[in-house]
Design an enzyme around this catalytic site. Structure first.
Site, PDB file in Angstrom:
ATOM      1  N   ASP A 138       9.766 -26.563  36.672  1.00 29.06           N
ATOM      2  CA  ASP A 138       9.397 -25.318  35.976  1.00 29.06           C
ATOM      3  C   ASP A 138       9.737 -24.055  36.761  1.00 29.06           C
ATOM      4  OD1 ASP A 138       7.390 -26.310  37.747  1.00 29.06           O
ATOM      5  OD2 ASP A 138       5.863 -25.049  36.842  1.00 29.06           O
ATOM      6  N   HIS A 157       8.605 -16.968  45.027  1.00 30.25           N
ATOM      7  CA  HIS A 157       7.893 -16.214  43.974  1.00 30.25           C
ATOM      8  C   HIS A 157       8.316 -14.738  43.910  1.00 30.25           C
ATOM      9  CE1 HIS A 157       4.377 -19.220  43.154  1.00 30.25           C
ATOM     10  NE2 HIS A 157       5.523 -19.840  43.416  1.00 30.25           N
ATOM     11  N   GLU A 182       4.494 -27.571  37.644  1.00 32.07           N
ATOM     12  CA  GLU A 182       3.882 -27.553  38.983  1.00 32.07           C
ATOM     13  C   GLU A 182       3.154 -26.244  39.221  1.00 32.07           C
ATOM     14  OE1 GLU A 182       2.754 -26.896  42.807  1.00 32.07           O
ATOM     15  OE2 GLU A 182       4.365 -25.674  41.983  1.00 32.07           O
ATOM     16  N   GLU A 183       3.691 -25.151  38.662  1.00 33.24           N
ATOM     17  CA  GLU A 183       3.083 -23.839  38.915  1.00 33.24           C
ATOM     18  C   GLU A 183       1.766 -23.664  38.154  1.00 33.24           C
ATOM     19  OE1 GLU A 183       4.094 -21.909  41.155  1.00 33.24           O
ATOM     20  OE2 GLU A 183       6.232 -22.255  41.480  1.00 33.24           O
ATOM     21  N   ARG A 200       4.961 -31.589  58.623  1.00 35.97           N
ATOM     22  CA  ARG A 200       3.677 -31.587  59.331  1.00 35.97           C
ATOM     23  C   ARG A 200       2.891 -32.835  58.940  1.00 35.97           C
ATOM     24  NH1 ARG A 200       0.409 -27.984  61.906  1.00 35.97           N
ATOM     25  NH2 ARG A 200      -1.800 -28.466  61.744  1.00 35.97           N
TER      26      ARG A 200
HETATM   27 ZN   LIG Z   1       5.811 -21.852  43.457  1.00 37.77          ZN
HETATM   28 ZN   LIG Z   2       7.169 -24.516  44.085  1.00 37.80          ZN
END
Ligand SMILES: [Zn+2]
Ligand SMILES: [Zn+2]
Length: 432
Positions: A100, A401, A166-167, A211
């Protein structure tokens, strides 16, 4: 004899195609790169918002079917899953990409920049792949093609997960990783390991950051509505001013992290991102709505911070005779936690891919990821691949973003090679 010759020729060409050595994989990735770049540019130019990834998922599904994989579409609305059966028995590796884009109007000058618009929360907005999910989708399509070409040599199975939203789903809708799980993503086959990557703005192009353990923050959406009583702006005593109360709440919320949480144990963040109220300068409005986000890294600390935010907002409102309603988002993202043992096993593979000096362990990251839902179910590793333009200092790159977010395409083959090599090394037992 003819048959034997044909078989021998077939076997020879198959093994020529199906090599799984590092050099074979590097060569296959180089050969696939032009297609990956083309897919990524096409997705970039045609971005789609969360739960609306119809065109994108159509292209993905078509590609996977053409590779002869077993493809399921329509999971969690527009999600696509494909399973590659290797030629020999073995474990299952899952790989995940998200598809997305974001309600951001693109301001880059790339020739394939997006001019797309869509309706989001009732408003017309520009749409942009400002988080690089176009790159993730193209990378995983390339990985599927390469792994499908070596299927005879692969012990076990590969599950490709192309995830929507996902957002975050639009208000009132479900979506993303939690909906995929709810609809039975791992019900019939639970992978033994899951890998995913994210392109990241502040690492140099092609550099891998990882990580073990807690990696990306847990996030909770926050909504506070302060109810006052509307009156004339010149006669505040005749009503109850929710704007002044909100200002006090906003300032006091900053003391939750700076004065009340033990920052030596874990960092935390409380941000108010929107404040909406009022229509005119001479009217004290009835109510103020604020929206924000909370980031934490530990379940106990999260519970504590949420309680303090609620208490701070409601009691400050109460002190002024107003009321505050505090709500947290219905689908908080858990902390994205990398399986420490799997991470340690994967580092040599990733080092071979990125090259010494181009891989580093990085600090806690404050963005969140709904990959975390999958990582709660399956031993997982989520890592970053840098996409910063060479020569641009980290403090000058446009963040994920941002309307200026930029993916240096030299990172794409690193991503393809990383996911391919992790899968091959895991399935063939080369990952110790
Ligand atoms: Zn994002
Ligand atoms: Zn992302």
């Amino acid at each position: 004899m003819l048959i034997a010759a044909a078989l021998a020729a077939g076997a020879a060409s198959a093994s020529a195609l199906a090599g799984t050595s590092d050099a074979d994989i590097a060569a296959l990735v180089a050969k696939e790169n032009a297609r990956v770049v083309a897919w990524r540019r096409d997705f970039h130019q045609h971005p789609e918002l969360s739960n609306r990834e119809l065109r994108t998922s159509g292209i993905v599904a078509e590609h996977l079917k053409r590779l002869g994989l077993e493809v399921t579409t329509g999971i969690a609305k527009t999600g696509v899953i494909a399973v590659l059966e290797g030629g020999k028995p073995g474990p299952t590796v899952a790989l995940r990409a998200d598809m997305d884009a974001l309600p951001v109007a693109e301001k880059t000058d790339v020739p394939f920049r997006s001019t797309a618009t869509a309706t989001y929360q009732g408003e017309t907005v520009g749409v942009m792949h400002a988080c690089g999910h176009d790159a993730h989708t193209a990378i995983l399509m390339g990985v599927a093609e390469i792994l499908a070409g070596m299927r005879a040599e692969l012990p076990g199975k590969v599950m490709f997960i192309f995830q929507p939203a996902e957002e975050g789903a639009p208000d009132g809708e479900e979506g993303g990783a939690p909906l995929m799980l709810k609809e039975g993503l791992f019900a019939s086959t639970k992978p033994d390991a899951l890998f995913g990557l994210h392109v990241f703005s502040t690492l140099p192009a092609g550099t891998i950051g990882y990580r073990p353990g807690a990696f990306m923050a847990g996030s909770d959406g926050l909504r506070i509505v302060v109810h006052g009583r509307q009156t004339h702006g010149a006669r505040p005593w005749a009503g109850l001013d929710p704007i002044v109360v909100s200002a006090q709440i906003i300032s006091a919320l900053q003391t939750v992290v700076s004065r009340q949480v033990d920052l030596t144990e874990n960092p935390a963040i409380v941000t108010i991102g929107t404040v909406r109220a009022g229509t005119r300068g001479n009217i004290i409005p009835e109510a103020v709505e604020m929206r924000g986000t909370i980031r934490t890294y530990d379940p106990a600390q999260r519970t504590d911070v949420l309680a303090r935010v609620t208490r701070t907002a409601t009691r400050i409102a109460e002190a002024s005779g107003a009321t505050a309603e505090v709500q947290f988002g219905a689908t908080p993202n858990p902390v994205t936690r990398n399986d420490p043992a799997l991470t340690l096993r994967a580092v040599p593979t990733l080092t071979r891919v990125a090259g010494e000096g181009h891989i580093r362990e990085i600090g806690l990251q404050t963005p969140s990821e709904d990959f975390s839902y999958f990582a709660r179910e399956v031993p997982s590793l989520f890592f970053f691949v840098g996409v910063a333009k060479p020569g641009v200092p980290a403090n000058e790159v446009a963040d994920n973003h941002s309307p200026l977010f930029y993916v240096d395409e030299s990172a794409l083959p690193v991503g393809v090679r990383a996911l391919t090599q992790l899968t091959v090394d895991y399935l063939t037992g080369r990952m110790k």
